[in-house]
Motif scaffolding. Structure first.
Motif, PDB file in Angstrom:
ATOM      1  N   SER A  21      12.015  20.730 -21.360  1.00 34.87           N
ATOM      2  CA  SER A  21      11.169  21.084 -20.221  1.00 34.87           C
ATOM      3  C   SER A  21       9.726  20.626 -20.437  1.00 34.87           C
ATOM      4  O   SER A  21       8.923  20.653 -19.513  1.00 34.87           O
ATOM      5  N   LEU A  22       9.391  20.214 -21.650  1.00 35.98           N
ATOM      6  CA  LEU A  22       8.033  19.747 -21.920  1.00 35.98           C
ATOM      7  C   LEU A  22       7.905  18.231 -21.811  1.00 35.98           C
ATOM      8  O   LEU A  22       6.859  17.715 -21.445  1.00 35.98           O
ATOM      9  N   LEU A  23       8.986  17.516 -22.141  1.00 34.64           N
ATOM     10  CA  LEU A  23       8.895  16.056 -22.222  1.00 34.64           C
ATOM     11  C   LEU A  23       8.456  15.441 -20.897  1.00 34.64           C
ATOM     12  O   LEU A  23       9.100  15.634 -19.869  1.00 34.64           O
ATOM     13  N   GLY A  24       7.358  14.736 -20.946  1.00 33.21           N
ATOM     14  CA  GLY A  24       6.868  14.013 -19.772  1.00 33.21           C
ATOM     15  C   GLY A  24       6.148  14.882 -18.758  1.00 33.21           C
ATOM     16  O   GLY A  24       5.569  14.370 -17.806  1.00 33.21           O
ATOM     17  N   ASP A  25       6.173  16.211 -18.957  1.00 36.02           N
ATOM     18  CA  ASP A  25       5.536  17.101 -17.985  1.00 36.02           C
ATOM     19  C   ASP A  25       4.030  16.827 -17.958  1.00 36.02           C
ATOM     20  O   ASP A  25       3.364  16.900 -18.982  1.00 36.02           O
ATOM     21  N   CYS A  26       3.507  16.507 -16.782  1.00 35.64           N
ATOM     22  CA  CYS A  26       2.066  16.199 -16.717  1.00 35.64           C
ATOM     23  C   CYS A  26       1.359  17.161 -15.777  1.00 35.64           C
ATOM     24  O   CYS A  26       0.284  16.847 -15.276  1.00 35.64           O
ATOM     25  N   SER A  27       1.953  18.354 -15.522  1.00 39.80           N
ATOM     26  CA  SER A  27       1.294  19.319 -14.643  1.00 39.80           C
ATOM     27  C   SER A  27      -0.103  19.601 -15.147  1.00 39.80           C
ATOM     28  O   SER A  27      -0.293  19.863 -16.329  1.00 39.80           O
ATOM     29  N   GLY A  28      -1.051  19.570 -14.244  1.00 38.18           N
ATOM     30  CA  GLY A  28      -2.429  19.869 -14.615  1.00 38.18           C
ATOM     31  C   GLY A  28      -3.230  18.652 -15.036  1.00 38.18           C
ATOM     32  O   GLY A  28      -4.435  18.729 -15.201  1.00 38.18           O
ATOM     33  N   GLY A  92       4.880  13.959 -10.971  1.00 37.20           N
ATOM     34  CA  GLY A  92       5.608  15.117 -11.511  1.00 37.20           C
ATOM     35  C   GLY A  92       5.765  14.971 -13.017  1.00 37.20           C
ATOM     36  O   GLY A  92       5.606  15.909 -13.781  1.00 37.20           O
ATOM     37  N   LYS A  93       6.058  13.755 -13.435  1.00 38.98           N
ATOM     38  CA  LYS A  93       6.230  13.458 -14.859  1.00 38.98           C
ATOM     39  C   LYS A  93       5.551  12.127 -15.162  1.00 38.98           C
ATOM     40  O   LYS A  93       5.545  11.231 -14.319  1.00 38.98           O
ATOM     41  N   VAL A  94       4.984  12.028 -16.346  1.00 34.72           N
ATOM     42  CA  VAL A  94       4.492  10.733 -16.832  1.00 34.72           C
ATOM     43  C   VAL A  94       5.217  10.470 -18.137  1.00 34.72           C
ATOM     44  O   VAL A  94       4.934  11.095 -19.160  1.00 34.72           O
ATOM     45  N   LEU A  95       6.194   9.574 -18.087  1.00 34.96           N
ATOM     46  CA  LEU A  95       6.987   9.289 -19.283  1.00 34.96           C
ATOM     47  C   LEU A  95       6.382   8.164 -20.105  1.00 34.96           C
ATOM     48  O   LEU A  95       6.853   7.867 -21.192  1.00 34.96           O
ATOM     49  N   HIS A  96       5.319   7.544 -19.571  1.00 34.86           N
ATOM     50  CA  HIS A  96       4.671   6.454 -20.293  1.00 34.86           C
ATOM     51  C   HIS A  96       3.700   7.027 -21.312  1.00 34.86           C
ATOM     52  O   HIS A  96       2.487   6.835 -21.230  1.00 34.86           O
ATOM     53  N   CYS A  97       4.199   7.769 -22.267  1.00 31.01           N
ATOM     54  CA  CYS A  97       3.366   8.356 -23.326  1.00 31.01           C
ATOM     55  C   CYS A  97       3.952   7.902 -24.664  1.00 31.01           C
ATOM     56  O   CYS A  97       5.165   7.996 -24.867  1.00 31.01           O
ATOM     57  N   GLY A  98       3.089   7.437 -25.559  1.00 30.15           N
ATOM     58  CA  GLY A  98       3.585   6.973 -26.850  1.00 30.15           C
ATOM     59  C   GLY A  98       4.228   5.606 -26.739  1.00 30.15           C
ATOM     60  O   GLY A  98       5.193   5.311 -27.446  1.00 30.15           O
ATOM     61  N   VAL A  99       3.704   4.774 -25.844  1.00 32.33           N
ATOM     62  CA  VAL A  99       4.275   3.440 -25.644  1.00 32.33           C
ATOM     63  C   VAL A  99       3.217   2.382 -25.952  1.00 32.33           C
ATOM     64  O   VAL A  99       2.051   2.693 -26.185  1.00 32.33           O
ATOM     65  N   GLY A 244      -4.172   9.680 -20.070  1.00 31.32           N
ATOM     66  CA  GLY A 244      -4.593  10.972 -19.528  1.00 31.32           C
ATOM     67  C   GLY A 244      -6.052  11.227 -19.841  1.00 31.32           C
ATOM     68  O   GLY A 244      -6.593  10.680 -20.776  1.00 31.32           O
ATOM     69  N   CYS A 245      -6.671  12.064 -19.038  1.00 30.48           N
ATOM     70  CA  CYS A 245      -8.075  12.382 -19.268  1.00 30.48           C
ATOM     71  C   CYS A 245      -8.332  13.852 -18.954  1.00 30.48           C
ATOM     72  O   CYS A 245      -8.843  14.169 -17.916  1.00 30.48           O
ATOM     73  N   PRO A 246      -7.993  14.728 -19.899  1.00 30.47           N
ATOM     74  CA  PRO A 246      -7.268  14.464 -21.123  1.00 30.47           C
ATOM     75  C   PRO A 246      -5.762  14.523 -20.874  1.00 30.47           C
ATOM     76  O   PRO A 246      -5.328  15.086 -19.875  1.00 30.47           O
ATOM     77  N   PRO A 247      -4.955  13.976 -21.807  1.00 30.40           N
ATOM     78  CA  PRO A 247      -3.508  14.209 -21.704  1.00 30.40           C
ATOM     79  C   PRO A 247      -3.216  15.687 -21.939  1.00 30.40           C
ATOM     80  O   PRO A 247      -3.905  16.318 -22.741  1.00 30.40           O
ATOM     81  N   THR A 248      -2.229  16.212 -21.241  1.00 30.61           N
ATOM     82  CA  THR A 248      -1.864  17.619 -21.458  1.00 30.61           C
ATOM     83  C   THR A 248      -1.117  17.723 -22.800  1.00 30.61           C
ATOM     84  O   THR A 248      -0.614  16.719 -23.313  1.00 30.61           O
ATOM     85  N   PRO A 249      -1.013  18.930 -23.355  1.00 33.51           N
ATOM     86  CA  PRO A 249      -0.243  19.069 -24.592  1.00 33.51           C
ATOM     87  C   PRO A 249       1.178  18.536 -24.453  1.00 33.51           C
ATOM     88  O   PRO A 249       1.715  17.938 -25.384  1.00 33.51           O
TER      89      PRO A 249
END
Ligand code: SF4
Ligand code: SF4
Length: 267
Positions: A21-28, A92-99, A244-249
């Motif tokens: 439920s956390l992976l890719g979640d960019c709420s906020g 809803g989700k940003v999966l482009h993290c750690g790429v 992200g600015c900032p990326p969420t946890p």
């Protein structure tokens, strides 16, 4: 009142937030997404005009035009949301993290709305070696190379019971000599460039470098300032990027686990 809170805390069940439920979640995070169904020359132009950075742009390739969304330059201001006839909406989700940096740049053909896919791979060398040597344990040294501390606030939350980074065997350490990964924030200021290089040199190989936030990816809102060198890769080699600015946890967690190829290996 305080006793009620303490009693509730002591008697309530312990809840672990599942990693899925956390992976890719960019709420906020206020990161936008593109709805290609609404892509046209006019809607793209309106969105581009609303953007205070060069995160949104259009390039011509012969007769064809490409609409570009660069997550590495997006500061999550939200100005583009609601313009361009529905072209931009909250993600809803940003999966482009750690790429890889190139994978933060998404492109669509303006005429057809078709996405033109980029290479989505992290540079494999160091990541593969780290996985082989360290299995599930990883030590991270966080380096602030000139950040406003917004990214640090989110990184700090990773160790809270809610995100519980330690359940993956991932720890923050105080010295680069004990680190496998450098998690670097900020546009690199001139004053911090040498310290960052020294920290990189002090980290034993194999080592991973992850650039965090719009500033770390591209210089962010400070890009072009007389006081900064630019993103992290202007000073040291970078293996992966988290926008992200900032990326969420949750975005940070997604990026770190993705670099390790450990998205689903919860302890
Ligand atoms: S949210 Fe990102 S893409 Fe949209 S206007 Fe702001 S910087 Fe540009
Ligand atoms: S990416 Fe945003 S929050 Fe992070 S250091 Fe830069 S300005 Fe601050």
């Amino acid at each position: 009142m305080i006793f009620d809170v303490a009693a509730r805390s002591l008697t309530s069940k312990s809840v672990l937030i599942p990693v899925e439920s956390l992976l890719g979640d960019c709420s906020g995070s206020r990161m936008p997404a593109v709805d290609p169904g609404h892509l046209s020359f006019d809607s793209a132009r309106q969105a581009i005009e609303s953007c205070p950075t060069s995160a949104l742009r259009m390039v011509a390739e012969g007769e064809r035009r490409q609409f570009i969304m660069d997550y590495g330059e997006c500061i999550g201001c939200g100005y583009c949301l609601g313009v361009g006839d529905g072209l931009m909406r909250p993600a809803g989700k940003v999966l482009h993290c750690g790429v890889a940096r190139a994978a933060l740049i998404r492109r669509w053909d303006v005429a057809t709305g078709e996405e033109l896919l980029a290479d989505d791979l992290v540079k494999e060398g160091a990541a593969e070696e780290i996985r082989r040597l360290f299995g599930r344990a990883l030590n991270i040294r966080q380096v602030d190379a000139g950040s406003c501390n917004g990214c640090e606030a989110e990184i700090g939350a990773l160790t809270s019971p809610y995100y519980d980074l330690e359940r993956f065997g991932i720890h923050f350490v105080a010295s680069p000599k004990h680190a496998d990964m450098l998690l670097v924030t900020g546009p690199v200021t001139h004053n911090m460039a040498e310290a960052l290089r020294n920290t990189y040199e002090a980290t034993p190989s194999p080592r991973l470098v992850v650039a965090v936030g719009a500033c770390g990816c591209s210089g962010g809102i400070f890009s072009g300032s007389y006081a900064v060198r630019g993103g992290i890769d202007a000073v040291i080699p970078v293996d992966a990027y988290i926008p992200g600015c900032p990326p969420t946890p949750a975005m940070l967690l997604t990026g770190i686990l993705r670099v390790l190829g450990a998205e689903m290996r919860e302890r």
